[in-house]
Design an enzyme around this catalytic site. Structure first.
Site, PDB file in Angstrom:
ATOM      1  N   ARG A  55      -1.754  10.615  -2.056  1.00 48.27           N
ATOM      2  CA  ARG A  55      -2.216   9.761  -3.161  1.00 48.27           C
ATOM      3  C   ARG A  55      -3.690   9.363  -2.967  1.00 48.27           C
ATOM      4  NH1 ARG A  55       2.234   5.207  -3.554  1.00 48.27           N
ATOM      5  NH2 ARG A  55       0.892   4.437  -5.232  1.00 48.27           N
ATOM      6  N   ASN A  88      -2.090  -2.378  -8.665  1.00 49.44           N
ATOM      7  CA  ASN A  88      -2.403  -0.979  -8.341  1.00 49.44           C
ATOM      8  C   ASN A  88      -3.196  -0.880  -7.050  1.00 49.44           C
ATOM      9  OD1 ASN A  88      -1.203  -0.505 -10.764  1.00 49.44           O
ATOM     10  ND2 ASN A  88      -3.117  -0.186 -11.888  1.00 49.44           N
ATOM     11  N   HIS A 105      -1.189  -5.820  -4.147  1.00 51.82           N
ATOM     12  CA  HIS A 105      -0.334  -4.902  -3.382  1.00 51.82           C
ATOM     13  C   HIS A 105      -1.150  -3.997  -2.458  1.00 51.82           C
ATOM     14  CE1 HIS A 105       3.214  -5.336  -6.463  1.00 51.82           C
ATOM     15  NE2 HIS A 105       3.079  -6.381  -5.666  1.00 51.82           N
ATOM     16  N   CYS A 113      -4.199  -2.350  10.624  1.00 48.98           N
ATOM     17  CA  CYS A 113      -3.790  -2.076  12.004  1.00 48.98           C
ATOM     18  C   CYS A 113      -2.559  -2.912  12.354  1.00 48.98           C
ATOM     19  CB  CYS A 113      -4.928  -2.377  12.970  1.00 48.98           C
ATOM     20  SG  CYS A 113      -4.448  -2.082  14.679  1.00 48.98           S
ATOM     21  N   CYS A 132      -7.539   2.607  15.662  1.00 50.26           N
ATOM     22  CA  CYS A 132      -8.150   1.535  14.872  1.00 50.26           C
ATOM     23  C   CYS A 132      -9.593   1.358  15.336  1.00 50.26           C
ATOM     24  CB  CYS A 132      -7.351   0.240  15.096  1.00 50.26           C
ATOM     25  SG  CYS A 132      -8.153  -1.223  14.418  1.00 50.26           S
TER      26      CYS A 132
HETATM   27  C1  BJW Z   1       1.837   2.276 -20.062  1.00 48.92           C
HETATM   28  C2  BJW Z   1       1.246   3.503 -20.200  1.00 48.92           C
HETATM   29  C3  BJW Z   1       0.087   3.525 -20.968  1.00 48.92           C
HETATM   30  C4  BJW Z   1       2.939   3.845 -19.011  1.00 48.92           C
HETATM   31  N1  BJW Z   1      -0.370   2.405 -21.511  1.00 48.92           N
HETATM   32  N2  BJW Z   1       1.376   1.169 -20.612  1.00 48.92           N
HETATM   33  C5  BJW Z   1      15.959  -9.843  -6.212  1.00 48.92           C
HETATM   34  C6  BJW Z   1      15.470 -10.585  -7.281  1.00 48.92           C
HETATM   35  C7  BJW Z   1      14.116 -10.905  -7.381  1.00 48.92           C
HETATM   36  C8  BJW Z   1      13.209 -10.463  -6.419  1.00 48.92           C
HETATM   37  C9  BJW Z   1      13.713  -9.720  -5.362  1.00 48.92           C
HETATM   38  C10 BJW Z   1      15.049  -9.427  -5.261  1.00 48.92           C
HETATM   39  N3  BJW Z   1      15.241  -8.691  -4.129  1.00 48.92           N
HETATM   40  C11 BJW Z   1      14.033  -8.516  -3.541  1.00 48.92           C
HETATM   41  C12 BJW Z   1      13.091  -9.139  -4.278  1.00 48.92           C
HETATM   42  C13 BJW Z   1      11.622  -9.192  -4.016  1.00 48.92           C
HETATM   43  C14 BJW Z   1      10.983  -7.827  -4.208  1.00 48.92           C
HETATM   44  C15 BJW Z   1      11.312  -7.301  -5.602  1.00 48.92           C
HETATM   45  O1  BJW Z   1      10.695  -7.652  -6.595  1.00 48.92           O
HETATM   46  N4  BJW Z   1      12.274  -6.385  -5.686  1.00 48.92           N
HETATM   47  C16 BJW Z   1      12.659  -5.820  -6.988  1.00 48.92           C
HETATM   48  C17 BJW Z   1      13.081  -4.405  -6.800  1.00 48.92           C
HETATM   49  C18 BJW Z   1      13.738  -6.734  -7.594  1.00 48.92           C
HETATM   50  N5  BJW Z   1       9.553  -8.063  -4.072  1.00 48.92           N
HETATM   51  C19 BJW Z   1       8.961  -8.005  -2.891  1.00 48.92           C
HETATM   52  O2  BJW Z   1       9.560  -7.696  -1.871  1.00 48.92           O
HETATM   53  C20 BJW Z   1       7.498  -8.398  -2.861  1.00 48.92           C
HETATM   54  N6  BJW Z   1       7.288  -9.400  -1.862  1.00 48.92           N
HETATM   55  C21 BJW Z   1       7.812 -10.627  -1.970  1.00 48.92           C
HETATM   56  O3  BJW Z   1       8.526 -10.964  -2.911  1.00 48.92           O
HETATM   57  O4  BJW Z   1       7.455 -11.441  -0.935  1.00 48.92           O
HETATM   58  C22 BJW Z   1       7.956 -12.796  -0.934  1.00 48.92           C
HETATM   59  C23 BJW Z   1       6.874 -13.759  -1.326  1.00 48.92           C
HETATM   60  C24 BJW Z   1       6.221 -13.619  -2.538  1.00 48.92           C
HETATM   61  C25 BJW Z   1       5.247 -14.547  -2.905  1.00 48.92           C
HETATM   62  C26 BJW Z   1       4.902 -15.580  -2.077  1.00 48.92           C
HETATM   63  C27 BJW Z   1       5.548 -15.716  -0.843  1.00 48.92           C
HETATM   64  C28 BJW Z   1       6.540 -14.804  -0.480  1.00 48.92           C
HETATM   65  C29 BJW Z   1       6.624  -7.209  -2.510  1.00 48.92           C
HETATM   66  C30 BJW Z   1       6.617  -6.188  -3.599  1.00 48.92           C
HETATM   67  C31 BJW Z   1       5.797  -4.977  -3.166  1.00 48.92           C
HETATM   68  C32 BJW Z   1       5.795  -3.883  -4.221  1.00 48.92           C
HETATM   69  N7  BJW Z   1       5.185  -2.722  -3.684  1.00 48.92           N
HETATM   70  C33 BJW Z   1       5.008  -1.557  -4.541  1.00 48.92           C
HETATM   71  C34 BJW Z   1       4.463  -0.397  -3.678  1.00 48.92           C
HETATM   72  C35 BJW Z   1       2.986  -0.665  -3.339  1.00 48.92           C
HETATM   73  C36 BJW Z   1       2.363   0.479  -2.649  1.00 48.92           C
HETATM   74  C37 BJW Z   1       2.396   1.748  -3.457  1.00 48.92           C
HETATM   75  O5  BJW Z   1       1.723   1.834  -4.515  1.00 48.92           O
HETATM   76  O6  BJW Z   1       3.086   2.677  -3.043  1.00 48.92           O
HETATM   77  O7  BJW Z   1       4.101  -1.867  -5.605  1.00 48.92           O
HETATM   78  S1  BJW Z   1       6.499  -1.043  -5.420  1.00 48.92           S
HETATM   79  C38 BJW Z   1       5.667  -0.542  -6.887  1.00 48.92           C
HETATM   80  O8  BJW Z   1       6.100  -1.354  -8.014  1.00 48.92           O
HETATM   81  C39 BJW Z   1       4.173  -0.855  -6.657  1.00 48.92           C
HETATM   82  C40 BJW Z   1       3.774  -1.434  -7.977  1.00 48.92           C
HETATM   83  O9  BJW Z   1       2.608  -2.209  -7.841  1.00 48.92           O
HETATM   84  C41 BJW Z   1       5.000  -2.204  -8.399  1.00 48.92           C
HETATM   85  C42 BJW Z   1       5.084  -2.490  -9.864  1.00 48.92           C
HETATM   86  O10 BJW Z   1       5.121  -1.305 -10.598  1.00 48.92           O
HETATM   87  P1  BJW Z   1       4.376  -1.234 -12.006  1.00 48.92           P
HETATM   88  O11 BJW Z   1       2.928  -1.285 -11.823  1.00 48.92           O
HETATM   89  O12 BJW Z   1       4.974  -2.203 -12.934  1.00 48.92           O
HETATM   90  O13 BJW Z   1       4.716   0.283 -12.451  1.00 48.92           O
HETATM   91  P2  BJW Z   1       5.994   0.853 -13.242  1.00 48.92           P
HETATM   92  O14 BJW Z   1       6.009   2.311 -13.072  1.00 48.92           O
HETATM   93  O15 BJW Z   1       7.224   0.123 -12.871  1.00 48.92           O
HETATM   94  O16 BJW Z   1       5.704   0.471 -14.766  1.00 48.92           O
HETATM   95  C43 BJW Z   1       4.629   1.055 -15.482  1.00 48.92           C
HETATM   96  C44 BJW Z   1       4.639   0.472 -16.890  1.00 48.92           C
HETATM   97  O17 BJW Z   1       3.507   0.987 -17.575  1.00 48.92           O
HETATM   98  C45 BJW Z   1       5.882   0.865 -17.710  1.00 48.92           C
HETATM   99  O18 BJW Z   1       6.388  -0.297 -18.371  1.00 48.92           O
HETATM  100  C46 BJW Z   1       5.350   1.856 -18.713  1.00 48.92           C
HETATM  101  O19 BJW Z   1       6.017   1.804 -19.955  1.00 48.92           O
HETATM  102  C47 BJW Z   1       3.922   1.410 -18.855  1.00 48.92           C
HETATM  103  N8  BJW Z   1       3.012   2.483 -19.251  1.00 48.92           N
HETATM  104  N9  BJW Z   1       2.018   4.449 -19.483  1.00 48.92           N
HETATM  105  C48 BJW Z   1       0.352   1.232 -21.287  1.00 48.92           C
HETATM  106  N10 BJW Z   1      -0.561   4.703 -21.158  1.00 48.92           N
END
Ligand code: BJW
Length: 232
Positions: A55, A88, A105, A113, A132
């Site tokens: 990526r 992103n 993220h 590190c 590192c």
């Molecule tokens: C268009 C388009 C066009 C297409 N025009 N639009 C149960 C309930 C609630 C929460 C949890 C739970 N169990 C666990 C959790 C927490 C967990 C979580 O949310 N899990 C879910 C699965 C439920 N979250 C975490 O663990 C996070 N940490 C956390 O909560 O820590 C605790 C804490 C928080 C705050 C304070 C203190 C403590 C961490 C989350 C990390 C997410 N990481 C990733 C990977 C990053 C690295 C990588 O890129 O590989 O982040 S996962 C992935 O999803 C990535 C993205 O940033 C993230 C969101 O995805 P995104 O951007 O929404 O993409 P898509 O594909 O889902 O959607 C794209 C959209 O665009 C679609 O709607 C399309 O229609 C649209 N689209 N083309 C406009 N042209």
């Protein structure tokens, strides 16, 4: 007027960066738990490094689109009154001209590190487990936030959400917390809320207004509206 913008993978989709959850998205070829958790890295570090190396290398093949560029125009006018928060890990906002971007993220062009916990700008691959540059230990991992890890700059983001006049979410499915909950916090604190997404997101009903279509069409139009409002 204070504005908080949250962006997700959809804003980069038209630049050629795959989203996660759409058909042909990144998760089609990989199980989330195989690549985006600390546990996956512990079990299969080479596979995870390759996923991110590929990526990172692909960034050279993509360019910002009119949606990224429109947000940079908005920053030119609003300055510090705009907080651009992106989920992103690509650098398309910066290449589109934005200067103040919070990558909650993490970033592909950074390495973290696991030994000294420091972050280093990184443009090359990590698959050969280089040392590192700060502590010399071969424990560099992608500087991205995996499930179960705490996103970056949460205090700053929460403060901004609590005092913003406008909250706009662009191109995100609303499937991942805490970002998916930003709209509820901003709205409870009095902000106008707007979703700009290809289709209604999982959290669409939390927004006071939603517009559906391509980010490269919707975002420039919305920015023009905002600039008219700020110059009145
Ligand atoms: C268009 C388009 C066009 C297409 N025009 N639009 C149960 C309930 C609630 C929460 C949890 C739970 N169990 C666990 C959790 C927490 C967990 C979580 O949310 N899990 C879910 C699965 C439920 N979250 C975490 O663990 C996070 N940490 C956390 O909560 O820590 C605790 C804490 C928080 C705050 C304070 C203190 C403590 C961490 C989350 C990390 C997410 N990481 C990733 C990977 C990053 C690295 C990588 O890129 O590989 O982040 S996962 C992935 O999803 C990535 C993205 O940033 C993230 C969101 O995805 P995104 O951007 O929404 O993409 P898509 O594909 O889902 O959607 C794209 C959209 O665009 C679609 O709607 C399309 O229609 C649209 N689209 N083309 C406009 N042209």
């Amino acid at each position: 007027m204070n504005v908080v913008v949250l962006t997700g993978a959809g804003i980069s989709a038209e630049s050629g960066v795959p989203t996660f959850r759409d058909a042909d998205g990144l998760w089609e070829g990989h199980r989330i738990e195989d690549v985006a958790t600390p546990e996956a890295y512990d079990v299969k570090p080479s596979m995870v490094q390759k996923f991110y190396d590929d990526r990172r290398a692909a960034l050279a093949q993509v360019a910002p689109n009119p949606a990224h560029e429109a947000l940079a125009r908005l920053e030119d006018v609003l300055g510090e009154d705009l907080l651009l928060v992106t989920q992103n890990i690509d650098d398309l906002h910066e290449r589109g001209g934005s200067r103040r971007v919070v990558h909650m993220h993490g970033e592909l062009l950074s390495a973290l590190c696991r030994s000294c916990n420091r972050r280093t700008p990184w443009a090359d691959g990590l698959s050969d487990f280089p040392p590192c540059p700060r502590c010399g230990v071969n424990e560099l991992r992608p500087d991205v936030v995996w499930f179960g890890e705490v996103p970056y700059e949460m205090d700053r983001i929460q403060r901004a959400l609590m005092s913003t006049d406008v909250f706009v979410s662009i191109g995100t499915s609303g499937a991942v917390y805490p970002a998916a909950g930003f709209v509820q916090l901003a709205r409870a604190c009095g902000a106008q809320t707007l979703e700009l997404n290809l289709v209604p997101s999982e959290g669409s009903s939390f927004f006071a207004e939603a517009r559906h279509g391509r980010a490269s069409d919707l975002v420039p139009l919305w920015v023009d509206e905002m600039l008219e409002r700020t110059t009145l």
